[in-house]
Structures are given as C-alpha cells and as structure tokens.
Design a protein around this motif. Sequence first.
Motif, short mmCIF file in Angstrom:
data_model
loop_
_atom_site.label_atom_id
_atom_site.label_comp_id
_atom_site.label_asym_id
_atom_site.label_seq_id
_atom_site.Cartn_x
_atom_site.Cartn_y
_atom_site.Cartn_z
N LEU A 79 0.82 -1.20 0.00
CA LEU A 79 0.00 0.00 0.00
C LEU A 79 0.86 1.26 0.00
CD1 LEU A 79 -2.99 -0.67 2.44
CD2 LEU A 79 -3.08 -0.32 -0.01
N LEU A 80 1.93 1.25 0.79
CA LEU A 80 2.84 2.39 0.81
C LEU A 80 3.50 2.59 -0.56
CD1 LEU A 80 4.53 1.90 4.31
CD2 LEU A 80 2.79 3.59 3.66
N SER A 81 3.79 1.50 -1.24
CA SER A 81 4.37 1.59 -2.58
C SER A 81 3.41 2.28 -3.55
CB SER A 81 4.73 0.19 -3.09
OG SER A 81 5.69 -0.42 -2.28
N VAL A 82 2.12 1.93 -3.45
CA VAL A 82 1.13 2.59 -4.29
C VAL A 82 1.12 4.10 -4.04
CG1 VAL A 82 -1.33 2.77 -4.83
CG2 VAL A 82 -0.30 0.53 -4.50
N GLY A 83 1.20 4.47 -2.75
CA GLY A 83 1.24 5.89 -2.41
C GLY A 83 2.48 6.58 -2.93
N VAL A 96 4.43 5.71 -5.50
CA VAL A 96 4.40 5.81 -6.97
C VAL A 96 3.40 6.86 -7.42
CG1 VAL A 96 3.87 4.54 -9.10
CG2 VAL A 96 5.16 3.43 -7.28
N SER A 97 2.28 6.97 -6.71
CA SER A 97 1.23 7.92 -7.12
C SER A 97 1.60 9.36 -6.80
CB SER A 97 -0.09 7.56 -6.44
OG SER A 97 -0.48 6.23 -6.73
N LEU A 98 2.21 9.59 -5.65
CA LEU A 98 2.43 10.94 -5.17
C LEU A 98 3.86 11.44 -5.39
CD1 LEU A 98 0.46 10.69 -1.81
CD2 LEU A 98 -0.37 11.51 -4.02
N GLY A 99 4.78 10.53 -5.66
CA GLY A 99 6.18 10.94 -5.83
C GLY A 99 6.41 11.63 -7.17
N ARG A 100 7.52 12.35 -7.23
CA ARG A 100 7.91 13.03 -8.48
C ARG A 100 8.70 12.06 -9.34
NH1 ARG A 100 9.78 19.10 -6.44
NH2 ARG A 100 7.74 19.69 -5.56
N LEU A 101 8.00 11.39 -10.24
CA LEU A 101 8.61 10.38 -11.08
C LEU A 101 8.39 10.70 -12.55
CD1 LEU A 101 7.34 7.15 -9.25
CD2 LEU A 101 9.47 8.37 -8.86
N VAL A 122 -7.50 4.54 -8.90
CA VAL A 122 -7.70 5.99 -8.72
C VAL A 122 -6.51 6.76 -9.30
CG1 VAL A 122 -7.84 7.82 -6.99
CG2 VAL A 122 -9.20 5.75 -6.72
N ALA A 123 -5.30 6.28 -9.02
CA ALA A 123 -4.11 6.96 -9.53
C ALA A 123 -4.09 6.95 -11.05
CB ALA A 123 -2.86 6.29 -8.97
N ALA A 124 -4.48 5.83 -11.65
CA ALA A 124 -4.43 5.72 -13.11
C ALA A 124 -5.34 6.73 -13.79
CB ALA A 124 -4.81 4.30 -13.53
N ALA A 153 6.99 7.71 -17.74
CA ALA A 153 7.19 6.32 -18.17
C ALA A 153 7.41 5.40 -16.97
CB ALA A 153 8.37 6.24 -19.14
N TRP A 154 8.22 5.84 -16.02
CA TRP A 154 8.46 5.04 -14.82
C TRP A 154 7.19 4.89 -13.99
CZ3 TRP A 154 12.33 2.00 -13.29
CH2 TRP A 154 13.56 2.10 -13.95
N ARG A 155 6.43 5.98 -13.86
CA ARG A 155 5.19 5.91 -13.08
C ARG A 155 4.22 4.91 -13.72
NH1 ARG A 155 3.42 9.90 -9.73
NH2 ARG A 155 4.49 11.53 -10.93
N SER A 156 4.08 4.96 -15.02
CA SER A 156 3.17 4.05 -15.72
C SER A 156 3.60 2.60 -15.53
CB SER A 156 3.12 4.39 -17.21
OG SER A 156 2.71 5.72 -17.42
N GLY A 157 4.92 2.34 -15.68
CA GLY A 157 5.41 0.98 -15.52
C GLY A 157 5.24 0.45 -14.11
N LEU A 158 5.53 1.29 -13.12
CA LEU A 158 5.40 0.85 -11.73
C LEU A 158 3.94 0.61 -11.35
CD1 LEU A 158 8.04 3.14 -9.99
CD2 LEU A 158 8.16 0.66 -10.30
N LEU A 159 3.02 1.46 -11.85
CA LEU A 159 1.60 1.23 -11.58
C LEU A 159 1.14 -0.09 -12.19
CD1 LEU A 159 0.03 4.80 -12.07
CD2 LEU A 159 0.24 3.52 -9.93
N ALA A 160 1.61 -0.38 -13.41
CA ALA A 160 1.24 -1.64 -14.05
C ALA A 160 1.80 -2.83 -13.27
CB ALA A 160 1.75 -1.66 -15.49
N ALA A 161 3.04 -2.72 -12.80
CA ALA A 161 3.64 -3.81 -12.02
C ALA A 161 2.90 -4.02 -10.71
CB ALA A 161 5.12 -3.50 -11.76
N LEU A 162 2.52 -2.91 -10.05
CA LEU A 162 1.78 -3.03 -8.79
C LEU A 162 0.41 -3.65 -9.01
CD1 LEU A 162 2.75 0.37 -7.12
CD2 LEU A 162 3.21 -1.92 -6.19
#
Length: 473
Positions: free
Chosen positions: A30-34, A36-41, A79-81, A44-53
């Motif tokens: 859950l913290l990882s989702v937060g 990836v969603s709220l961090g400055r990324l 929600v993040a997507a 492309a990295w944000r999209s890939g990490l959301l897909a992996a999660l």
Amino acid sequence: MLPFTVAFTALSMLGAFLAPENGLTNLAMLLSVGLVSLGRLPTAWRSGLLAALALALTLLLRLNPDDKLAFYGLLGVLVAAFLLPNLSRLVRIALGVAILFIAVPIAGLTNSFLFELGIQIGIFAALALGLNVVVGQAGLLDLGFAAFFAIGAYTWGIFGSPQAAQFIPGYPSEGLPGNYLYLFMALAVITAAITGVLIGLPALRLRGDYLAIVTLGLGEVVRVFANNLDKPLNITNGPQGITPVNRPEVGPLAEFLRAIGAERLYGRPIDESIAYAFFFYLLVLLVIGIVVLVNIRLANSRFGRAWVAIREDEIAAKAMGIPLLPTKLLAFATGAAFSGAMGAIFAAKQTFVSPESFTLQASINILAFVILGGMGSIGGAVVGAAAVTVLNIGILKDFSDLLNTWRQTGVTILGYNMANLPPQLNPAKYERLVFGLILILMMIFRPEGLIPEQRHRAELQEARQEAKEGGGK
C-alpha cells in the motif's frame, strides 16, 4: 526519489510474494502505491510501476482472496491511473480494464464481498455524481437528494413485485418478470427527472440556506409519502416495505462463466448467488461509465458553463442572458435522473425496498461524498464515495473484528490485557463520529476536497492570499 521508489516497490512486492499472509508486507505494498502515485517520477516510470503493482496485487488476491489490503491497493492504483496527470490514455484504459474486468472478478469469484463492496462503491459514486451536478456545478445546496433515489427504487419495486397487484386488477400476481428491469431503469430516469423538476419549481426560487431547508423538507415529504401510501390503496406497503422484488435472468451469464472455467476459481459449481453478484457488478460498472461520460460532456457544454456562471454570480449570469430558473431546473433534473437509475438497480439487487433506506441521513451522506472529494470535480465525487464506502464497510468493520478477536483471546498489548477492553469501544458503532472528524479535518486543512476542481482551487487560493494580505496590514 526514483531509485528509492523503485527499490522500495520491488522489495515490497518480493516480500508480499514470499509472505502473502503477512500484514506488514501487504501494508508495504500500500505504501508503494502511495509513493508511486504521489512521488515526483518520470511519466514512463510511473506508468510501468503502476502496471507492475496492479499485476502483483492481482496475483496476491488470487493467492488470498480475503486480503483486504491488496484490494484497497488495487483501488488506489485505479484511482491513480485515472486522476494523475501526464499518464497516456492507453495506460489509463489498460489499467482500468485490467483492474475492473480481470483483477476484481478473479478475486470476487472466490470472495463475493469484493463484488458487494464494488457494487456499493458504484451506487454511491453515481449518486455523488448526480448531486455533484446540482451542488458542485450549479451551486444549489440540496439536502433531500435521497428522494430521487427512492423514486427510482419504488418505480421498479412496485411493478417488479407482487405489490402492484394490490391496486391494479388483473396485474400478474408475481409482478413483472425481472428482465423488465432494463425498461424500468429508463422509466426511473424519466420519473426521477420529472420529480426533480416538480420539486425544483417551488424550491429554486430561493437561494442559500432557504433553498437547503426547503429541499430538505421536500425530500422528507417523498419518504413520508412512501411510508404512508399503504392506505386507502396499498401502493408502497408502507413501513413494511416491498419484497420480493424480481431480478433479471442471469442464466446466460452463469453459462458463460462455466464455459470460461470460472468454476475452478470459484471452487464449486457456479450458483445463482455468485452469478447475481457478478451481474450487478457489471451492470453498475456500465451505468457508472455512462454517468461519467454524460458528466464530462455536460461539464464542457454550454449548459455546464451556464451552471458554473450561476454558481459564481447569479446576478451577473442573469445579466449575460442566462435564464436562471430553466437552467437550474435542468441541473436538478439531470442529477435526479442519475439517482433514479441507480435506485432501480438498488431495488433489484436488494430484492427489498423500504422507506428506511432513504432518510435524511442518506442525503447528508451523499452530500458528504461530494464535499470530501471536491465540489464540482467529477473524479473527486467518485473518489469521495469510494473512500467513505471503504471506510464504513471495510476498514472500520475490519478494525472492529480485530478488536473483538483480541478481546476474546486476551491478547496483551503494551502491558494491557485486551480482554478488559470495554465492549462499547467498537469502531463500527462510531462511523458517523469518525466520518465527522474526517470532514472537520478536511475543512481545516484541505477545504477544496481531495481532488479539487481547478476553478474551486483557484478561488480558495485567491481567498487565502487575500486573507494573508489583509492580516499583514
């Protein structure tokens, strides 16, 4: 930030697969989702990490369908997507389809509670989107919105059950077949919209607190009507409610689930209960999709601009040639139509309709969804409804169950024997208190809501700036 987020996400996923039933590893997900969603990324990295999660959380739910934290994590990814900026449309669609039509059904077939939670979120989200048109876009405070929900529910509840035979000679004794629900959903939209116009005609000549009080009273009139229309003609069966309300046939859906091998996921032959849970989940998703699409189109239309103009300044809007009463009535009718459609679905899902489901508290709850998410924000209304539903049905209930388990087993925490914990200390009993505290904190620290509309955010920032400048003088 990027190396830390990637490393933490990878470690949390590895820990979750090595110990899928460990609450700490799931909390790390859950913290990882937060992060990836709220961090400055980079996008492309944000999209890939959301897909992996999303993939990892889906596998976790497959391994352990009772894992609520994994389900909440999937909701967070969804929600993040849809709400994070800079993500491509392809990524949003792919994640949305994967979560809503693959991940949740896979888990729901082995834990029907997830279907129930998804259905409740969808129903409340549609109600919040309807009220968002009235309150958020047009600026009209409506405290009787549950009345339109009741109109939709009774539209199908009366005719889709034996109730109509009480006052219509020759009517089928079992009510209309369940497949008529689709027709009555359209009729519920029309009936609720007409009711919205009838309620709005006297009420919309008022403004502010006066409008709120009048809509509150008119909303209660609808509920009292339903409570007392059991004589001289028994139309609503009064406070006893109407049951059983017929449901559509789900035989073809059950056959489809068997054909694709869903019985292996379900663990036993596909029965009527799981087929209906899946059916209403898909039906609610379809209606939510239509409601969101209509909301977006309306917000960008001349009607949406007229509503915003009325919300900002009625006198200026009238001076610019906007007809106030017809434009306000259109907002009332539009919001009521969304609510009416979900009312018909609610009646069929519950197979029971009662006036107790449409009290003032229900209207206040719907208004709270809009305020929590952000008035005028389409995404905010959905997120507000989802957050409150998960809090009430999921988190508080699970916390109460955990405390009861500790109390029964006599667990000692920090030197205190939980067997001595007072039974009155049950978080599920204080959901209104908890929710009230959340709203108070929101009004203090983030009055624009979780996902504010751009115009509201700009207005509040301007007001804060003027307050600071005024305080410095």
